[in-house]
Design an enzyme around this catalytic site. Structure first.
Site, PDB file in Angstrom:
ATOM      1  CE  LYS A  54      46.949  40.409  29.154  1.00 17.73           C
ATOM      2  NZ  LYS A  54      47.254  40.689  30.551  1.00 17.73           N
ATOM      3  CD  GLN A  98      50.067  41.250  32.661  1.00 16.26           C
ATOM      4  OE1 GLN A  98      49.220  41.697  31.898  1.00 16.26           O
ATOM      5  NE2 GLN A  98      50.073  39.993  33.022  1.00 16.26           N
ATOM      6  CG  ASP A 123      42.609  42.927  34.461  1.00 14.09           C
ATOM      7  OD1 ASP A 123      42.435  41.870  33.844  1.00 14.09           O
ATOM      8  OD2 ASP A 123      43.737  43.417  34.699  1.00 14.09           O
TER       9      ASP A 123
HETATM   10  N1  GUN Z   1      48.398  38.462  35.442  1.00 11.71           N
HETATM   11  C1  GUN Z   1      47.938  37.206  35.275  1.00 11.71           C
HETATM   12  N2  GUN Z   1      46.637  37.214  34.912  1.00 11.71           N
HETATM   13  C2  GUN Z   1      46.256  38.493  34.861  1.00 11.71           C
HETATM   14  C3  GUN Z   1      45.040  39.143  34.538  1.00 11.71           C
HETATM   15  O1  GUN Z   1      43.994  38.534  34.243  1.00 11.71           O
HETATM   16  N3  GUN Z   1      45.065  40.492  34.595  1.00 11.71           N
HETATM   17  C4  GUN Z   1      46.177  41.184  34.932  1.00 11.71           C
HETATM   18  N4  GUN Z   1      46.097  42.510  34.983  1.00 11.71           N
HETATM   19  N5  GUN Z   1      47.319  40.624  35.234  1.00 11.71           N
HETATM   20  C5  GUN Z   1      47.365  39.286  35.185  1.00 11.71           C
END
Ligand code: GUN
Length: 286
Positions: A54, A98, A123
């Site tokens: 990211k 995360q 998110d």
């Molecule tokens: N862990 C796995 N997928 C995601 C996601 O889409 N967002 C977040 N914050 N953590 C994740």
């Protein structure tokens, strides 16, 4: 006939190109570069890879990015304090915590996420955004399901009036996916671990979304010939071997479209995160 394989790389690039155009326009209008802050607690190796990707993609696109790494033993209130600081920081337009959190914090996951300012919630996990999505209002939409919809649309796969079946009812994928497909006028069914006669239901699917978390869960006898199969699963079956939820080799001979793992919808998740960050910044700045 073998299915068309939907390459995540191609569709992710398309989304990133569009995001770049939106980004350039926003910077021209406001003079401000959007910023994303990602918080990671602990040292889960898979999460570290996702967070690095990211961060790298932000840098490549020209979005400011900061990663806040907190130790495994971080308490609930320290984490909430870190989130609140980012809520107040005008240079941060998107906040992502995360997941999964370390075991000790997992019971408080919802409570912690609710502290993210909904307008910075890239998110789409805050109940304000979840609620807006369910009533069809404009909002921050979870990145993975949004990526699936974008891929279906870009590939020219019709959604309106089609039967869409989702296997998996998670808050991250299954439920938002259902709302997005509904908003596109699909007839939507969500299946889960208590569903009876699963195969009878999945065989009605023109669009089948697999988000179960079990390797080769979807077998060729479960699908309708000519269906579009979107595999959201990421299962590590050996140290360097990732597979999806779909028995790819067999299913691709029966489906019309199929996404591979790796190299499928997973790649779109980061691209939609970039779009969400730019959109969050646009809404905060204009
Ligand atoms: N862990 C796995 N997928 C995601 C996601 O889409 N967002 C977040 N914050 N953590 C994740």
């Amino acid at each position: 006939m073998s299915a068309v394989i939907l390459s995540g790389k191609t569709y992710a690039q398309e989304l990133k190109n569009q995001a770049k155009i939106n980004l350039t326009e926003l910077i021209r209008q406001t003079g401000v570069t959007p910023g994303l802050a990602v918080i990671i607690v602990g040292a889960d190796p898979a999460s570290q890879v996702y967070v690095r990707n990211k961060h790298r993609t932000c840098r490549e696109m020209g979005i400011n990015s900061q990663v806040i790494s907190l130790p495994e033993n971080t308490g609930k209130s320290a984490l909430i304090t870190a989130i609140k600081k980012l809520n107040e920081d005008v240079s941060v337009h998107g906040i992502l915590l995360q997941l999964p959190l370390p075991k000790t914090l997992q019971p408080y996951e919802s409570e912690i996420l609710y502290n993210i300012n909904p307008s910075k919630d890239v998110d789409g996990f805050h109940p304000v955004n979840v609620g807006k999505l369910s009533i069809g209002e404009k909002c921050m939409v979870p990145c993975t399901p949004l990526g699936c919809i974008k891929m279906l649309e870009s590939a020219g796969i019709p959604i309106d009036g089609k039967n869409a079946v989702i296997i998996g009812r998670s808050n991250i994928v299954g439920k938002p996916m259902a709302n997005l497909l509904l908003a596109k006028n699909a007839t939507v069914t969500i299946c889960h671990s208590h569903t009876q006669n699963l195969k009878d239901i999945t065989r009605t699917a023109d669009i089948l979304i697999a988000a179960v978390g079990r390797p080769a869960f979807v077998t060729a006898d479960m699908i309708k010939p000519g269906a579009a199969i979107i595999d959201v699963g990421i299962n590590r079956i050996a140290p360097k071997k990732l597979v999806g939820d779909v028995d790819f080799t067999a299913v691709k001979e029966k489906a019309a479209f199929i996404t591979p793992v790796p190299g499928g919808v997973g790649l779109l998740t980061i691209a939609t995160l970039m779009q969400n960050t730019i959109e969050a910044a646009r809404q905060q700045l204009l």
